[in-house]
Design an enzyme around this catalytic site. Structure first.
Site, PDB file in Angstrom:
ATOM      1  N   THR A  20       0.823  -1.213   0.000  1.00 18.72           N
ATOM      2  CA  THR A  20       0.000   0.000   0.000  1.00 18.72           C
ATOM      3  C   THR A  20       0.854   1.259   0.000  1.00 18.72           C
ATOM      4  OG1 THR A  20      -1.808  -1.132   1.126  1.00 18.72           O
ATOM      5  CG2 THR A  20      -1.763   1.262   1.284  1.00 18.72           C
ATOM      6  N   THR A  94       1.120  -4.642   4.052  1.00 14.35           N
ATOM      7  CA  THR A  94       0.781  -5.073   5.409  1.00 14.35           C
ATOM      8  C   THR A  94       0.159  -6.467   5.465  1.00 14.35           C
ATOM      9  OG1 THR A  94      -1.380  -3.980   5.266  1.00 14.35           O
ATOM     10  CG2 THR A  94       0.458  -2.705   6.190  1.00 14.35           C
TER      11      THR A  94
END
Length: 371
Positions: A20, A94
């Site tokens: 991300t 993540t």
């Protein structure tokens, strides 16, 4: 690209892998495509830090493979072959960061830190958390030693072992549900509150020396599957994993490590065929324990499975993979040695000792002084 804030700066290498923190809008959703230089350009540098960027690969971390992780492991070892490097920061998605961090930590023998960070909000957004997380990670990498591999996120410093993603979208994405954080970072200060204890590190596996993500002719890596127990759970998926060639299986049990007599029997059959089986739990926090029979942990251990302490599924799978990749622990090598190694990696130290007997915190400079 190289950036510096000071001629006598600490030299940090940033290895960019996507996620991300590097994701931009693609028309229907976000995907990783920003370079490491682009990501670094969004963050200020801590005082006295020089940064060099290595663009290793650029993937959403849900697409992470063992080959990607082993290529990163090799790159970390190659980077630390340069004695002038003071630390490494890995920018990572993540979703699977906890698995990658644990793999790196199991093979990390250097006193210099490896710090993983990322973001919950995409690259270039006005409220993005990536720049702040990257700044903190650089500060930690330039400040500490002898702490192994770390996860730095939302002002918190976590040990790799036991740290998992506990929030899908919130900024404080990571924690160890069974232990306290390792420390905190903020206001140009890194405070380490306890010293992590880690198993003796493993050498770089041969597979890491040749790992090439996506290569059609790459040697196959050991298959390690995760199977979850639930109400009405039966041995079908566990047996299917064995039939598919799994050499390791993580059974995600209920409670403190419980399943059914039928699953315990399937575990015994798998172990008899040379498959390593580790039992974890779907409960977020706490250790496993041999309490119940009737298919519980008592029977699963008797069947040859090993309990994972406080490690949860993703990291337990990494422990199995590392065991299978270690020299001398293959089916053609010494299976008993493999079981002994897996037990050491799984049981490890469950909790770290407090950094100070008084319970106070200490600064990164105090940690560095130990090196």
């Amino acid at each position: 690209m190289k950036r510096t804030n000071d001629g006598g700066a600490r030299r940090i290498v940033v290895i960019s892998t996507g996620g991300t923190i590097a994701s931009r809008w693609q028309g229907t959703g976000y995907a990783a495509d920003a370079s490491g230089d682009d990501v670094l350009a969004t963050a200020p540098l801590p005082e006295g830090v020089t940064v060099e960027v290595v663009d290793l690969f650029n993937v959403n971390s849900s697409r992470m493979t063992s080959a990607h992780q082993l290529a990163l492991l090799r790159t970390v070892h190659e980077t630390f072959a340069d004695p002038g490097v003071d630390g490494i920061v890995v920018t990572h998605g993540t979703d699977t960061l906890e698995e990658t961090a644990f793999l790196l930590d199991l093979h990390h023998a250097d006193s210099r830190p490896v710090v993983l960070t990322g973001a919950q909000r995409p690259f270039g957004t006005g409220d993005g958390d990536g720049p702040g997380n990257l700044y903190d990670a650089l500060q930690v990498a330039a400040s500490v030693r002898d702490l192994g591999v770390l996860v730095v996120f939302d002002g918190r410093v976590h040990a790799a072992r036991g740290t998992v993603k506990t929030q899908t979208l919130a900024a404080d994405a990571f924690s160890d549900p069974s232990a306290e954080r390792l420390g905190r970072v903020g206001f140009s200060r890194v405070d380490i509150e306890r010293q992590p204890e880690r198993p003796a590190p493993l050498p770089l596996p041969a597979a890491a020396r040749t790992a090439t993500p996506g290569a059609a002719d790459a040697a196959p890596l050991p298959r390690v599957d995760i199977v979850t127990h639930h109400s009405d759970g039966d041995p079908f998926l566990l047996n299917a994993a064995v039939s598919a060639g799994a050499r390791g299986i993580v059974l995600v049990a209920t409670g403190a490590g419980n399943a059914t007599p039928e699953i315990a029997a399937a575990v015994a059959d798998a172990v008899a065929r040379g498959v390593l089986v580790a039992v974890t739990t779907r409960v977020p926090a706490g250790p496993l324990a041999e309490i119940y029979t009737g298919g519980g942990a008592v029977d699963l251990v008797a069947a040859g499975a090993l309990l994972t302490g406080t490690l949860r599924a993703g990291q337990a799978r990494i422990a199995l993979l590392s065991t299978l990749l270690a020299e001398g622990t293959t089916a053609a090598g010494d299976p008993a040695r493999g079981t002994a190694l897996l037990r050491r990696l799984l049981e490890g130290p469950v909790r770290a000792e407090p950094a100070l007997a008084t319970g106070g915190s200490r600064s990164a400079s105090a940690v560095a002084a130990r090196a």
